[in-house]
Every structure is written in C-alpha cells, then in structure tokens.
Design a protein around this motif. Sequence first.
Motif, PDB file in Angstrom:
ATOM      1  N   GLU A  69      -2.777  -1.630   0.954  1.00 49.35           N
ATOM      2  CA  GLU A  69      -2.179  -1.201   2.067  1.00 49.35           C
ATOM      3  C   GLU A  69      -0.884  -0.397   1.739  1.00 49.35           C
ATOM      4  OE1 GLU A  69      -0.142  -3.166   5.906  1.00 49.35           O
ATOM      5  OE2 GLU A  69      -0.686  -4.375   4.553  1.00 49.35           O
ATOM      6  N   ARG A  70      -0.285  -0.822   0.840  1.00 48.10           N
ATOM      7  CA  ARG A  70       1.003  -0.239   0.366  1.00 48.10           C
ATOM      8  C   ARG A  70       0.571   1.223  -0.258  1.00 48.10           C
ATOM      9  NH1 ARG A  70       6.214  -1.241  -1.887  1.00 48.10           N
ATOM     10  NH2 ARG A  70       7.000   0.822  -2.587  1.00 48.10           N
ATOM     11  N   VAL A  71      -0.401   1.198  -1.233  1.00 47.20           N
ATOM     12  CA  VAL A  71      -0.841   2.592  -1.846  1.00 47.20           C
ATOM     13  C   VAL A  71      -1.225   3.544  -0.762  1.00 47.20           C
ATOM     14  CG1 VAL A  71      -2.363   3.499  -3.382  1.00 47.20           C
ATOM     15  CG2 VAL A  71      -1.371   1.208  -4.261  1.00 47.20           C
ATOM     16  N   ALA A  72      -1.879   3.197   0.301  1.00 45.37           N
ATOM     17  CA  ALA A  72      -2.332   4.073   1.139  1.00 45.37           C
ATOM     18  C   ALA A  72      -1.162   4.813   1.974  1.00 45.37           C
ATOM     19  CB  ALA A  72      -3.255   3.298   2.541  1.00 45.37           C
ATOM     20  N   ARG A  73      -0.141   3.765   2.068  1.00 45.43           N
ATOM     21  CA  ARG A  73       1.224   4.452   2.757  1.00 45.43           C
ATOM     22  C   ARG A  73       1.907   5.398   1.766  1.00 45.43           C
ATOM     23  NH1 ARG A  73       3.030  -0.195   3.952  1.00 45.43           N
ATOM     24  NH2 ARG A  73       4.995  -0.561   2.397  1.00 45.43           N
ATOM     25  N   GLU A  74       1.923   5.024   0.575  1.00 45.97           N
ATOM     26  CA  GLU A  74       2.421   6.113  -0.415  1.00 45.97           C
ATOM     27  C   GLU A  74       1.818   7.282  -0.417  1.00 45.97           C
ATOM     28  OE1 GLU A  74       5.254   5.540  -2.163  1.00 45.97           O
ATOM     29  OE2 GLU A  74       5.549   3.644  -1.938  1.00 45.97           O
ATOM     30  N   GLN A  75       0.411   7.240  -0.341  1.00 42.39           N
ATOM     31  CA  GLN A  75      -0.626   8.485  -0.353  1.00 42.39           C
ATOM     32  C   GLN A  75      -0.289   9.291   0.664  1.00 42.39           C
ATOM     33  OE1 GLN A  75      -1.233   9.447  -3.399  1.00 42.39           O
ATOM     34  NE2 GLN A  75      -3.436   9.583  -3.108  1.00 42.39           N
TER      35      GLN A  75
END
Length: 392
Positions: free
Chosen positions: A60-66
């Motif tokens: 979830e966090r990585v998707a937001r970063e991307q």
Amino acid sequence: MHSDSTSVIDDELLTRIRSRAAVYDRENRFFDDDLAELRQAGYLGMLAPVELGGLGFGLERVAREQTRLATAAPATALAVNMHLVWTGVAKVLRDRGDTSLEWVLADAARGELFAFGNSEAGNDLVLFGSTTRAEPLPDGGYAFTGRKIFTSLAPAWTRLGVFGLDDSDPAAPLLVHAFLERESPESAIPGVETLDDWDTLAMRASQSRTTVLSGAVARPGRVFRRLPAGPSADPLIFGIFASFEILLAAVYTGIAQRAVELAVEAAHRRTSLKYGGRPYAHDPDIRWKVAEAGILHDGLPPQIAALARDVDELAPHGAAWFPKLVGLKVRATETAREVVDQALRVSGGSAIASSSELGRLYRDVVAGIFHPSDGESAHSTVANALLGPVPE
C-alpha cells in the motif's frame, strides 16, 4: 506539486526528477541520474524488511510512492516498477511463509536492481507458457535460449528474472523461473545480448530493450520455481500478478494526477477575449472539463490503496483475487487516458508542442493499453468469474 514530507522522495528530489524527465524523453536516454538518487534514498529496498536492511514498507505504501514518482517522471516510475514487482513478489511469498525469495529482498536493500525478462512476442499465454527454451544442466542450473521483449531497466539491471519451458520430459513439461546475475551493468554475461532497439512513442526513458538469450546460465541457487506448464495455483503466480497490477495502476494514476494539476494550471493561465480577458477558469465549459478530469481521477487512489492493503493483510479473496486485480489495472489505465484527454482539451493547442509536459503525458499514458492484462484478457477473466466459463 503536492508536498509530502513523509515520502521517500522529498519535494526537492521530486523537482529534480521532474526537471530531467523531458531531457530523457527527448534524447531517448535511460534515467541514470534518477536511478542513482532513488537508490541513495533507499527506494529500491522499500519492500525489504528492516531486519534485512530495507525500509519495511507494505505494498500500500509503495503504491503511493510510485504514484508520487509518476507525477514527475512516468517512464522512470514504470521502469522502477519492474524492480518493485520482484521485491513485491518476494514479500508476498515471505508474508505467507515462503522464504524462497528472501534473498531478493536482501539484495534489493543493498542496491541490486531487478528486472523482468519474461515478455515474449506472440506469447498470449503470458506466465502459463513460454517460447524460451530452458535446458536443465547437470548441476541443477538451467541454460535459457529465447528472445525477451520489453526488458525495462535493460541498461542497468544486475538481476534479471527469466523463465522458459523445459520439455526434456515431453510428458511433463515444466516452466522454469530463475534469475540471471551480473556484477554490474557493464559486466558481460555469456549468452545475454541486449539490443539497442528502444525508440518508441511512449515511456522512452524506461529503455525497455529486447534481450536475446543464447544459452544464458542461471546457477542452481537462483532457479526458484519449476512449475507444470499451464495455469498454476502456485503463490508465485499470485505474487507476480498482484504486485504487477497494483503497482502498474499506481503509475498510471500518477499520470492522471499530474494531468489534473496541469489542467488546473492551464485554466488559470489562459485568458479569454470572449469573456473580457478573464481566465478560462471562469468558463463553464472549461470548468466542466477540469471537474470531469478530477472526478475520474479521484476514484482511483482509494481503490489502489484498498486492494494493496488486502495483499498486505493477507485478505482471503481466493479466486476473486484475479478479477479484482485485472479490473483495477484496466480501470486505472483507461481512466488515466480519459483524464489526460480532458486535460489536453483544457490546455489548448500549445499541448501538442514537443516541449509540452502534457503532450509527453499523452504519449506515455497510451502505453497502459499494452501491459498485461490487456482489455480482452481482463474482460475474459471477469466474465468467467461472473458467468462461469464457456462450455467447450
């Protein structure tokens, strides 16, 4: 530009990345400087647990970063996605008790760069078949011979995931998954040739070149799956599918977000003689277009967050996972195209200039229709889930 003090990519880094995107695109050049700064920031190890040297983020966090990265440089984000998909796969497996790819997380935390060497021209079986030959070696390794297309990160990877068909036993053919390794991007590997053939309409900085394998050897310790040819319920397939579709949706949502921002800027910048020199932001037709773009984009981030959180939390969706994942990918990529189209209409003819950021987004966003799962495959998956398969 939205500030995000909690992001791995601070505002200054995001500004630098955005400033380079047009140059990479114009010169059809790999994003070396972006990659160096992202590596330094720990971006490659986001999904690796803290105890292995990573940042310990979930999907979830990585998707937001991307999504944030894609607002500045879609091609950089798309290419980095391939690395993050492999680390996502390793995390999905580890979270479910399978540590067979834990070394991927440790390598990523140390700055190694993982790429995908799976795509093959004409292979619409995707992960369930391969035109690449995987020849078993006496020591347990494999030699791979075939032609892989769309190898993002081609100039820079140090670990290349590949798969191929081992038909040494015709009665029980196997799909073999393994990693090829090189010490540095400059290192030559016997049997691996990267063609300089990437000159495209969209996502130019990704440098997703063709990789030709001619007996390229994966050592025994890097052969991590041997699955029966055809559809498989192995958790590896779920891990690849979930990480790929969610992170892909995140990148194209970043394109949509940036297109909305540019539409707002254009509406305030452009003025209308018809309305006495007032900005187009006062024109009801323009306001409708900007609002339409905003409405379309607004529904995407919550969907991505919810499905990524379900992966992180091991939600028991069972057979429903695949319709959910392909649906998210299609909605995100198609919606992003609609948003960019509305933004173009707001921005006027200047958007078709070669120097236009919005014009570049218009080119980049079209690549979304070519990533798996394409529209036909996705609709078939969802139709089977809702209606059952067509009787043979």
